[in-house]
Scaffold this motif. Sequence first.
Motif, PDB file in Angstrom:
ATOM      1  N   THR A 159       0.804  -1.218   0.000  1.00 48.68           N
ATOM      2  CA  THR A 159       0.000   0.000   0.000  1.00 48.68           C
ATOM      3  C   THR A 159       0.840   1.272   0.000  1.00 48.68           C
ATOM      4  O   THR A 159       1.942   1.318   0.539  1.00 48.68           O
ATOM      5  CB  THR A 159      -0.934   0.030   1.225  1.00 48.68           C
ATOM      6  N   THR A 185     -10.066  -1.253   1.179  1.00 50.14           N
ATOM      7  CA  THR A 185      -9.537  -0.578  -0.008  1.00 50.14           C
ATOM      8  C   THR A 185      -8.304   0.234   0.380  1.00 50.14           C
ATOM      9  O   THR A 185      -8.287   0.900   1.415  1.00 50.14           O
ATOM     10  CB  THR A 185     -10.579   0.365  -0.611  1.00 50.14           C
ATOM     11  N   ARG A 187      -4.587   2.272  -1.689  1.00 53.35           N
ATOM     12  CA  ARG A 187      -3.961   2.631  -2.965  1.00 53.35           C
ATOM     13  C   ARG A 187      -2.651   1.883  -3.123  1.00 53.35           C
ATOM     14  O   ARG A 187      -1.809   1.877  -2.220  1.00 53.35           O
ATOM     15  CB  ARG A 187      -3.732   4.142  -3.056  1.00 53.35           C
ATOM     16  N   LEU A 194      -6.536   2.403  -6.767  1.00 52.16           N
ATOM     17  CA  LEU A 194      -7.234   1.820  -5.635  1.00 52.16           C
ATOM     18  C   LEU A 194      -7.406   0.326  -5.861  1.00 52.16           C
ATOM     19  O   LEU A 194      -7.781  -0.109  -6.957  1.00 52.16           O
ATOM     20  CB  LEU A 194      -8.596   2.487  -5.447  1.00 52.16           C
ATOM     21  N   SER A 195      -7.135  -0.454  -4.828  1.00 56.37           N
ATOM     22  CA  SER A 195      -7.204  -1.908  -4.915  1.00 56.37           C
ATOM     23  C   SER A 195      -7.811  -2.453  -3.630  1.00 56.37           C
ATOM     24  O   SER A 195      -7.861  -1.760  -2.600  1.00 56.37           O
ATOM     25  CB  SER A 195      -5.807  -2.504  -5.137  1.00 56.37           C
ATOM     26  N   ILE A 196      -8.252  -3.689  -3.670  1.00 59.19           N
ATOM     27  CA  ILE A 196      -8.901  -4.327  -2.524  1.00 59.19           C
ATOM     28  C   ILE A 196      -7.960  -5.362  -1.922  1.00 59.19           C
ATOM     29  O   ILE A 196      -7.403  -6.196  -2.641  1.00 59.19           O
ATOM     30  CB  ILE A 196     -10.229  -4.982  -2.939  1.00 59.19           C
ATOM     31  N   THR A 220     -10.550  -0.546  -7.991  1.00 58.35           N
ATOM     32  CA  THR A 220     -11.668  -1.226  -7.345  1.00 58.35           C
ATOM     33  C   THR A 220     -11.801  -0.718  -5.920  1.00 58.35           C
ATOM     34  O   THR A 220     -10.816  -0.334  -5.295  1.00 58.35           O
ATOM     35  CB  THR A 220     -11.461  -2.747  -7.337  1.00 58.35           C
ATOM     36  N   ILE A 221     -13.028  -0.734  -5.413  1.00 55.13           N
ATOM     37  CA  ILE A 221     -13.275  -0.120  -4.108  1.00 55.13           C
ATOM     38  C   ILE A 221     -14.539  -0.706  -3.491  1.00 55.13           C
ATOM     39  O   ILE A 221     -15.325  -1.379  -4.169  1.00 55.13           O
ATOM     40  CB  ILE A 221     -13.397   1.423  -4.260  1.00 55.13           C
ATOM     41  N   ASP A 222     -14.726  -0.433  -2.202  1.00 56.03           N
ATOM     42  CA  ASP A 222     -15.941  -0.779  -1.460  1.00 56.03           C
ATOM     43  C   ASP A 222     -16.230  -2.278  -1.435  1.00 56.03           C
ATOM     44  O   ASP A 222     -17.293  -2.720  -1.863  1.00 56.03           O
ATOM     45  CB  ASP A 222     -17.152  -0.024  -2.026  1.00 56.03           C
ATOM     46  N   TRP A 236     -18.085  -5.713  -5.032  1.00 55.98           N
ATOM     47  CA  TRP A 236     -17.266  -4.503  -5.086  1.00 55.98           C
ATOM     48  C   TRP A 236     -17.704  -3.651  -6.269  1.00 55.98           C
ATOM     49  O   TRP A 236     -18.473  -4.097  -7.130  1.00 55.98           O
ATOM     50  CB  TRP A 236     -15.777  -4.853  -5.212  1.00 55.98           C
ATOM     51  N   ASP A 239     -14.162   1.713  -9.581  1.00 55.85           N
ATOM     52  CA  ASP A 239     -14.089   3.100  -9.133  1.00 55.85           C
ATOM     53  C   ASP A 239     -13.947   4.060 -10.306  1.00 55.85           C
ATOM     54  O   ASP A 239     -13.022   4.878 -10.365  1.00 55.85           O
ATOM     55  CB  ASP A 239     -12.932   3.268  -8.156  1.00 55.85           C
TER      56      ASP A 239
END
Length: 422
Positions: A159, A185, A187, A194-196, A220-222, A236, A239
Amino acid sequence: MSGAPFTFTVSITPLDGTANPARSFEVTGHDPERGSPQTREYRLPDSGHKSYLDFFSNLARDFGTRVPLNRRSPAEPVFDAKYKVLLTENLAPGMLYGYGDPAVLCLKGGAYGQDGTWYYVVVTSNDAPDSFPIIRSCDLTRWEFAGFVFPEGEKPEWTAVGRYVSDFWAPEMLMVDGEFRVYFTARDKDTHQLSIGVAKSKSPTGPFIASKKPLLAGNTIDPHAFIDERGAYLYWKKDNNDIWPSCLTHLLYKQRYLIAELFTAKEDQATASFIQTLWPWIEGLQPIERFFVQQVLIEAVTSTFAEFRHKLAQLLSSPSTSAINDEIHDVLEAMRTPVYAQKLSDDGLSLVDERVKVMENDQTWEAHLIEGMWLTARSGKYYLFYSGNDFSTSEYGIGVAIADSLFGVFKKMPSPLLRSTK
Protein backbone atom coordinates in the motif's frame (compact mmCIF):
# COMPACT_ATOMS: atom_id res chain seq x y z
CA MET A 1 -13.98 25.69 -34.56
CA SER A 2 -13.92 28.18 -31.71
CA GLY A 3 -12.06 27.66 -28.48
CA ALA A 4 -13.13 27.82 -24.86
CA PRO A 5 -15.82 30.42 -24.02
CA PHE A 6 -13.52 31.85 -21.34
CA THR A 7 -9.77 32.29 -21.61
CA PHE A 8 -7.35 31.96 -18.70
CA THR A 9 -3.60 32.10 -18.35
CA VAL A 10 -2.27 30.45 -15.20
CA SER A 11 1.21 30.41 -13.71
CA ILE A 12 1.82 27.99 -10.81
CA THR A 13 4.87 28.46 -8.60
CA PRO A 14 5.89 26.26 -5.63
CA LEU A 15 6.73 28.46 -2.64
CA ASP A 16 8.93 25.96 -0.80
CA GLY A 17 10.58 22.62 -1.36
CA THR A 18 8.56 20.38 0.97
CA ALA A 19 6.70 17.24 -0.05
CA ASN A 20 3.44 19.15 0.36
CA PRO A 21 4.43 22.55 -1.04
CA ALA A 22 2.71 25.87 -0.67
CA ARG A 23 1.79 27.20 -4.10
CA SER A 24 1.15 30.49 -5.80
CA PHE A 25 -1.43 30.62 -8.62
CA GLU A 26 -1.22 33.72 -10.80
CA VAL A 27 -4.40 33.82 -12.87
CA THR A 28 -5.14 36.15 -15.75
CA GLY A 29 -8.66 36.30 -17.16
CA HIS A 30 -11.56 38.71 -17.59
CA ASP A 31 -13.50 40.52 -14.90
CA PRO A 32 -17.04 39.04 -15.15
CA GLU A 33 -18.65 42.43 -14.42
CA ARG A 34 -16.54 44.78 -16.57
CA GLY A 35 -15.19 42.35 -19.15
CA SER A 36 -11.73 43.87 -18.81
CA PRO A 37 -8.56 41.77 -18.36
CA GLN A 38 -7.28 41.30 -14.82
CA THR A 39 -4.61 39.32 -12.99
CA ARG A 40 -4.93 37.95 -9.49
CA GLU A 41 -2.55 35.97 -7.30
CA TYR A 42 -3.70 33.25 -4.89
CA ARG A 43 -1.36 31.71 -2.32
CA LEU A 44 -2.19 28.25 -1.06
CA PRO A 45 -0.44 27.37 2.23
CA ASP A 46 -0.55 23.66 1.37
CA SER A 47 -2.18 21.20 -1.04
CA GLY A 48 -4.96 20.22 1.35
CA HIS A 49 -8.68 20.22 0.71
CA LYS A 50 -9.45 23.40 2.68
CA SER A 51 -6.79 25.35 0.81
CA TYR A 52 -8.27 24.39 -2.55
CA LEU A 53 -11.82 25.16 -1.39
CA ASP A 54 -10.63 28.61 -0.33
CA PHE A 55 -8.83 29.07 -3.64
CA PHE A 56 -11.85 28.21 -5.75
CA SER A 57 -14.12 30.36 -3.58
CA ASN A 58 -11.85 33.35 -4.23
CA LEU A 59 -11.55 32.47 -7.91
CA ALA A 60 -15.35 32.47 -8.19
CA ARG A 61 -15.49 35.94 -6.61
CA ASP A 62 -12.91 37.34 -9.03
CA PHE A 63 -13.64 35.48 -12.28
CA GLY A 64 -17.21 34.17 -12.05
CA THR A 65 -16.39 30.48 -11.82
CA ARG A 66 -18.50 28.05 -9.80
CA VAL A 67 -18.50 28.39 -6.01
CA PRO A 68 -17.69 25.02 -4.36
CA LEU A 69 -20.70 23.45 -2.68
CA ASN A 70 -18.76 23.35 0.57
CA ARG A 71 -18.57 27.14 0.48
CA ARG A 72 -22.27 27.72 -0.24
CA SER A 73 -25.14 27.86 2.18
CA PRO A 74 -26.24 24.22 2.46
CA ALA A 75 -29.35 23.26 0.57
CA GLU A 76 -32.24 22.36 2.84
CA PRO A 77 -32.92 18.62 2.48
CA VAL A 78 -36.49 17.81 1.44
CA PHE A 79 -36.39 14.31 2.94
CA ASP A 80 -37.44 13.79 6.53
CA ALA A 81 -36.73 10.73 8.66
CA LYS A 82 -36.37 9.86 12.31
CA TYR A 83 -32.82 8.98 13.25
CA LYS A 84 -30.62 8.74 16.32
CA VAL A 85 -27.13 10.20 16.46
CA LEU A 86 -24.71 7.56 17.77
CA LEU A 87 -21.31 9.21 17.47
CA THR A 88 -20.17 12.79 16.98
CA GLU A 89 -16.53 12.88 18.14
CA ASN A 90 -13.44 10.78 17.53
CA LEU A 91 -12.82 8.34 20.37
CA ALA A 92 -9.02 8.32 20.15
CA PRO A 93 -6.25 10.77 19.12
CA GLY A 94 -5.22 8.62 16.14
CA MET A 95 -8.68 8.91 14.64
CA LEU A 96 -8.81 11.91 12.32
CA TYR A 97 -11.78 11.55 10.02
CA GLY A 98 -14.79 10.39 12.01
CA TYR A 99 -16.89 7.38 11.03
CA GLY A 100 -17.18 7.17 7.26
CA ASP A 101 -18.24 3.88 5.66
CA PRO A 102 -19.09 2.12 8.95
CA ALA A 103 -19.32 -1.68 8.81
CA VAL A 104 -20.82 -3.51 11.78
CA LEU A 105 -20.06 -7.03 13.02
CA CYS A 106 -22.25 -8.50 15.77
CA LEU A 107 -20.65 -11.09 18.07
CA LYS A 108 -23.18 -12.84 20.25
CA GLY A 109 -23.18 -14.90 23.40
CA GLY A 110 -19.93 -14.14 25.16
CA ALA A 111 -17.65 -15.06 22.27
CA TYR A 112 -13.92 -14.33 22.53
CA GLY A 113 -13.85 -13.69 26.25
CA GLN A 114 -16.63 -11.10 26.20
CA ASP A 115 -19.78 -10.99 28.29
CA GLY A 116 -22.96 -10.83 26.24
CA THR A 117 -23.35 -9.40 22.75
CA TRP A 118 -20.88 -6.86 21.33
CA TYR A 119 -20.98 -4.82 18.12
CA TYR A 120 -17.68 -4.08 16.39
CA VAL A 121 -17.39 -1.27 13.85
CA VAL A 122 -14.49 -0.50 11.49
CA VAL A 123 -14.40 2.75 9.53
CA THR A 124 -12.56 4.64 6.79
CA SER A 125 -9.36 6.46 7.82
CA ASN A 126 -8.20 8.10 4.55
CA ASP A 127 -4.53 9.10 4.88
CA ALA A 128 -4.31 9.08 8.71
CA PRO A 129 -1.12 7.52 10.14
CA ASP A 130 -3.22 4.85 11.91
CA SER A 131 -5.53 3.00 9.54
CA PHE A 132 -9.07 1.73 10.13
CA PRO A 133 -10.21 2.52 13.68
CA ILE A 134 -12.05 -0.27 15.50
CA ILE A 135 -14.72 0.72 18.00
CA ARG A 136 -17.16 -1.45 19.91
CA SER A 137 -20.37 -1.28 21.92
CA CYS A 138 -22.63 -3.63 23.80
CA ASP A 139 -25.76 -1.52 23.21
CA LEU A 140 -25.06 0.59 20.06
CA THR A 141 -25.19 3.67 22.30
CA ARG A 142 -22.08 3.65 24.50
CA TRP A 143 -18.90 3.16 22.48
CA GLU A 144 -15.26 2.51 23.26
CA PHE A 145 -12.12 2.59 21.16
CA ALA A 146 -10.63 -0.87 20.57
CA GLY A 147 -7.58 -0.23 18.36
CA PHE A 148 -6.63 0.03 14.70
CA VAL A 149 -6.55 -2.64 12.03
CA PHE A 150 -3.21 -1.21 10.84
CA PRO A 151 -1.47 1.00 13.42
CA GLU A 152 1.19 3.38 12.15
CA GLY A 153 4.16 1.45 10.80
CA GLU A 154 2.18 -1.77 10.29
CA LYS A 155 0.39 -1.11 7.00
CA PRO A 156 0.37 -3.77 4.25
CA GLU A 157 3.57 -3.78 2.23
CA TRP A 158 1.78 -3.19 -1.09
CA THR A 159 0.00 0.00 0.00
CA ALA A 160 0.91 3.63 -0.57
CA VAL A 161 1.63 5.47 2.68
CA GLY A 162 1.78 9.17 3.50
CA ARG A 163 -0.32 12.30 3.87
CA TYR A 164 -2.31 13.11 0.71
CA VAL A 165 -0.92 9.89 -0.82
CA SER A 166 -2.47 6.91 0.97
CA ASP A 167 -6.19 6.09 0.80
CA PHE A 168 -7.50 3.58 3.31
CA TRP A 169 -11.23 3.32 2.70
CA ALA A 170 -14.32 1.22 3.26
CA PRO A 171 -13.15 -1.62 5.54
CA GLU A 172 -15.46 -4.46 6.52
CA MET A 173 -14.89 -7.05 9.24
CA LEU A 174 -16.50 -10.48 9.25
CA MET A 175 -15.95 -13.78 11.00
CA VAL A 176 -15.40 -16.96 8.97
CA ASP A 177 -14.57 -20.35 10.50
CA GLY A 178 -13.28 -18.85 13.72
CA GLU A 179 -11.05 -16.19 12.15
CA PHE A 180 -11.67 -12.51 11.56
CA ARG A 181 -11.17 -11.05 8.11
CA VAL A 182 -11.08 -7.39 7.13
CA TYR A 183 -11.62 -6.63 3.46
CA PHE A 184 -10.52 -3.08 2.66
CA THR A 185 -9.54 -0.58 -0.01
CA ALA A 186 -6.08 1.02 -0.28
CA ARG A 187 -3.96 2.63 -2.96
CA ASP A 188 -1.26 0.47 -4.56
CA LYS A 189 2.16 2.07 -4.07
CA ASP A 190 3.34 1.01 -7.55
CA THR A 191 0.28 1.53 -9.76
CA HIS A 192 -1.32 4.30 -7.64
CA GLN A 193 -4.68 2.63 -8.30
CA LEU A 194 -7.23 1.82 -5.63
CA SER A 195 -7.20 -1.91 -4.92
CA ILE A 196 -8.90 -4.33 -2.52
CA GLY A 197 -6.93 -6.22 0.10
CA VAL A 198 -7.64 -8.62 2.95
CA ALA A 199 -6.18 -9.03 6.45
CA LYS A 200 -6.77 -11.75 9.05
CA SER A 201 -6.68 -12.11 12.83
CA LYS A 202 -7.75 -14.50 15.57
CA SER A 203 -9.33 -11.59 17.46
CA PRO A 204 -11.68 -8.78 16.43
CA THR A 205 -9.17 -6.28 17.80
CA GLY A 206 -6.13 -7.74 16.05
CA PRO A 207 -3.31 -7.90 15.40
CA PHE A 208 -4.27 -8.22 11.74
CA ILE A 209 -1.90 -9.71 9.17
CA ALA A 210 -2.49 -8.53 5.60
CA SER A 211 -1.87 -10.51 2.46
CA LYS A 212 1.30 -9.50 0.62
CA LYS A 213 -0.54 -8.35 -2.49
CA PRO A 214 -4.02 -7.06 -3.34
CA LEU A 215 -6.88 -9.49 -3.66
CA LEU A 216 -8.26 -7.38 -6.51
CA ALA A 217 -6.35 -4.61 -8.31
CA GLY A 218 -7.19 -1.91 -10.81
CA ASN A 219 -9.43 0.92 -9.54
CA THR A 220 -11.67 -1.23 -7.34
CA ILE A 221 -13.27 -0.12 -4.11
CA ASP A 222 -15.94 -0.78 -1.46
CA PRO A 223 -15.60 -4.53 -0.83
CA HIS A 224 -18.50 -6.31 0.83
CA ALA A 225 -18.45 -10.02 1.70
CA PHE A 226 -21.62 -12.08 1.99
CA ILE A 227 -21.63 -15.55 3.55
CA ASP A 228 -24.18 -18.34 3.31
CA GLU A 229 -24.12 -22.14 3.39
CA ARG A 230 -22.49 -22.25 -0.06
CA GLY A 231 -19.51 -20.11 0.91
CA ALA A 232 -18.39 -16.49 0.82
CA TYR A 233 -18.92 -14.00 -2.01
CA LEU A 234 -17.30 -10.63 -2.61
CA TYR A 235 -19.15 -7.59 -3.96
CA TRP A 236 -17.27 -4.50 -5.09
CA LYS A 237 -17.52 -1.56 -7.45
CA LYS A 238 -15.33 -0.30 -10.25
CA ASP A 239 -14.09 3.10 -9.13
CA ASN A 240 -14.82 4.88 -12.41
CA ASN A 241 -15.87 8.03 -10.57
CA ASP A 242 -12.14 8.46 -9.91
CA ILE A 243 -11.51 8.23 -13.67
CA TRP A 244 -14.15 10.16 -15.61
CA PRO A 245 -13.23 13.67 -14.36
CA SER A 246 -9.72 13.33 -15.79
CA CYS A 247 -11.03 11.77 -19.01
CA LEU A 248 -13.43 14.69 -19.37
CA THR A 249 -10.82 17.34 -18.55
CA HIS A 250 -8.46 15.81 -21.12
CA LEU A 251 -11.25 15.81 -23.73
CA LEU A 252 -12.08 19.48 -23.04
CA TYR A 253 -8.40 20.40 -23.19
CA LYS A 254 -8.08 18.83 -26.65
CA GLN A 255 -11.50 20.04 -27.87
CA ARG A 256 -12.17 23.31 -26.05
CA TYR A 257 -15.18 24.23 -28.19
CA LEU A 258 -17.14 21.41 -26.50
CA ILE A 259 -17.34 23.42 -23.28
CA ALA A 260 -20.05 25.70 -24.68
CA GLU A 261 -21.98 22.71 -26.04
CA LEU A 262 -21.91 20.68 -22.83
CA PHE A 263 -22.31 23.37 -20.15
CA THR A 264 -25.22 25.83 -20.07
CA ALA A 265 -24.55 28.04 -17.06
CA LYS A 266 -21.90 30.72 -17.50
CA GLU A 267 -20.29 29.87 -14.16
CA ASP A 268 -19.90 26.26 -15.27
CA GLN A 269 -18.49 27.28 -18.65
CA ALA A 270 -15.97 29.48 -16.83
CA THR A 271 -15.14 26.63 -14.44
CA ALA A 272 -14.61 24.11 -17.24
CA SER A 273 -12.52 26.66 -19.16
CA PHE A 274 -10.30 27.20 -16.12
CA ILE A 275 -9.88 23.51 -15.23
CA GLN A 276 -8.98 22.45 -18.77
CA THR A 277 -6.33 25.19 -18.81
CA LEU A 278 -4.70 23.41 -15.88
CA TRP A 279 -4.82 19.95 -17.45
CA PRO A 280 -1.09 19.57 -18.31
CA TRP A 281 -0.37 20.23 -14.62
CA ILE A 282 -3.35 18.30 -13.20
CA GLU A 283 -2.45 15.01 -14.88
CA GLY A 284 0.83 14.83 -12.97
CA LEU A 285 -0.75 15.25 -9.52
CA GLN A 286 -1.32 12.57 -6.90
CA PRO A 287 -4.91 11.22 -7.05
CA ILE A 288 -6.15 12.99 -3.92
CA GLU A 289 -4.87 16.41 -4.99
CA ARG A 290 -6.16 15.79 -8.50
CA PHE A 291 -9.63 15.37 -7.00
CA PHE A 292 -9.28 18.59 -4.97
CA VAL A 293 -8.44 20.54 -8.14
CA GLN A 294 -11.24 19.00 -10.22
CA GLN A 295 -13.93 18.98 -7.55
CA VAL A 296 -15.69 22.12 -8.80
CA LEU A 297 -15.82 20.64 -12.32
CA ILE A 298 -17.26 17.41 -10.88
CA GLU A 299 -19.91 19.43 -9.07
CA ALA A 300 -20.76 21.32 -12.26
CA VAL A 301 -21.32 18.05 -14.12
CA THR A 302 -23.21 16.22 -11.38
CA SER A 303 -25.60 19.14 -10.76
CA THR A 304 -27.35 18.12 -14.01
CA PHE A 305 -25.76 14.72 -14.54
CA ALA A 306 -28.47 13.03 -16.63
CA GLU A 307 -28.72 16.05 -18.94
CA PHE A 308 -24.94 16.33 -19.25
CA ARG A 309 -24.52 12.66 -20.08
CA HIS A 310 -27.31 12.90 -22.67
CA LYS A 311 -25.57 15.85 -24.37
CA LEU A 312 -22.31 13.93 -24.40
CA ALA A 313 -24.00 10.84 -25.89
CA GLN A 314 -25.58 12.94 -28.64
CA LEU A 315 -22.12 13.98 -29.78
CA LEU A 316 -21.47 10.38 -30.84
CA SER A 317 -23.96 10.78 -33.68
CA SER A 318 -22.73 14.21 -34.76
CA PRO A 319 -20.62 14.31 -37.96
CA SER A 320 -18.60 17.18 -36.50
CA THR A 321 -17.34 15.05 -33.62
CA SER A 322 -16.91 11.66 -35.31
CA ALA A 323 -13.11 11.97 -35.18
CA ILE A 324 -13.18 12.03 -31.37
CA ASN A 325 -15.84 9.39 -30.79
CA ASP A 326 -13.41 7.11 -28.97
CA GLU A 327 -12.56 9.83 -26.46
CA ILE A 328 -16.25 10.67 -25.93
CA HIS A 329 -17.05 6.99 -25.54
CA ASP A 330 -14.34 6.64 -22.88
CA VAL A 331 -15.87 9.47 -20.82
CA LEU A 332 -19.37 7.99 -21.13
CA GLU A 333 -18.14 4.54 -20.08
CA ALA A 334 -16.30 5.97 -17.08
CA MET A 335 -19.48 7.73 -15.97
CA ARG A 336 -20.90 4.31 -15.13
CA THR A 337 -19.81 2.70 -11.84
CA PRO A 338 -20.61 -1.00 -12.19
CA VAL A 339 -20.93 -3.32 -9.18
CA TYR A 340 -19.58 -6.87 -9.50
CA ALA A 341 -19.90 -10.06 -7.47
CA GLN A 342 -17.69 -13.15 -7.41
CA LYS A 343 -17.17 -16.20 -5.22
CA LEU A 344 -14.28 -16.20 -2.76
CA SER A 345 -11.93 -19.13 -2.26
CA ASP A 346 -12.26 -21.06 1.00
CA ASP A 347 -9.37 -19.16 2.59
CA GLY A 348 -10.77 -15.83 1.41
CA LEU A 349 -7.51 -14.81 -0.26
CA SER A 350 -8.53 -15.16 -3.90
CA LEU A 351 -11.53 -15.09 -6.20
CA VAL A 352 -12.87 -18.12 -8.06
CA ASP A 353 -15.39 -18.74 -10.84
CA GLU A 354 -16.59 -15.84 -13.01
CA ARG A 355 -17.39 -12.33 -11.89
CA VAL A 356 -20.88 -11.04 -12.60
CA LYS A 357 -21.98 -7.43 -13.03
CA VAL A 358 -25.01 -7.09 -10.77
CA MET A 359 -25.89 -3.42 -11.34
CA GLU A 360 -24.65 0.08 -12.17
CA ASN A 361 -25.79 3.68 -11.76
CA ASP A 362 -28.77 4.08 -14.08
CA GLN A 363 -31.31 5.95 -11.96
CA THR A 364 -31.60 9.74 -12.15
CA TRP A 365 -31.23 10.18 -8.38
CA GLU A 366 -27.96 8.17 -8.39
CA ALA A 367 -26.21 10.65 -10.71
CA HIS A 368 -22.57 9.71 -11.36
CA LEU A 369 -22.05 6.88 -8.88
CA ILE A 370 -23.30 4.12 -6.67
CA GLU A 371 -21.16 2.79 -3.83
CA GLY A 372 -21.03 1.17 -0.39
CA MET A 373 -22.95 -2.05 -1.09
CA TRP A 374 -24.36 -4.30 1.66
CA LEU A 375 -26.27 -7.54 0.95
CA THR A 376 -28.67 -9.35 3.25
CA ALA A 377 -31.09 -12.25 2.71
CA ARG A 378 -34.63 -12.45 4.08
CA SER A 379 -37.41 -14.95 3.25
CA GLY A 380 -35.80 -16.16 0.04
CA LYS A 381 -35.02 -12.66 -1.27
CA TYR A 382 -31.70 -10.84 -1.51
CA TYR A 383 -31.66 -7.15 -0.60
CA LEU A 384 -28.70 -5.12 -1.84
CA PHE A 385 -28.40 -1.76 -0.08
CA TYR A 386 -26.16 0.89 -1.63
CA SER A 387 -25.43 4.61 -1.63
CA GLY A 388 -25.89 6.87 -4.63
CA ASN A 389 -25.20 10.42 -5.82
CA ASP A 390 -22.54 12.64 -4.23
CA PHE A 391 -21.86 12.73 -0.49
CA SER A 392 -21.36 16.51 -0.63
CA THR A 393 -24.97 17.17 -1.70
CA SER A 394 -28.39 16.79 -0.09
CA GLU A 395 -29.21 14.33 -2.88
CA TYR A 396 -26.95 11.63 -1.43
CA GLY A 397 -29.02 8.65 -0.38
CA ILE A 398 -29.34 4.93 0.23
CA GLY A 399 -31.12 2.79 -2.31
CA VAL A 400 -32.13 -0.85 -2.27
CA ALA A 401 -32.32 -3.45 -5.03
CA ILE A 402 -34.05 -6.83 -4.68
CA ALA A 403 -33.30 -10.16 -6.37
CA ASP A 404 -34.13 -13.86 -6.15
CA SER A 405 -30.47 -14.92 -6.25
CA LEU A 406 -27.03 -13.75 -5.17
CA PHE A 407 -26.13 -12.50 -8.64
CA GLY A 408 -29.46 -10.96 -9.55
CA VAL A 409 -31.17 -9.78 -11.63
CA PHE A 410 -31.48 -7.00 -9.02
CA LYS A 411 -34.51 -4.76 -9.38
CA LYS A 412 -33.99 -1.31 -7.90
CA MET A 413 -36.64 0.52 -5.97
CA PRO A 414 -37.55 3.69 -7.91
CA SER A 415 -36.49 6.11 -5.19
CA PRO A 416 -34.02 6.13 -2.29
CA LEU A 417 -34.89 4.41 0.95
CA LEU A 418 -33.06 7.11 2.92
CA ARG A 419 -31.62 10.48 1.93
CA SER A 420 -29.91 13.38 3.60
CA THR A 421 -32.49 14.57 6.09
CA LYS A 422 -33.84 17.73 7.64
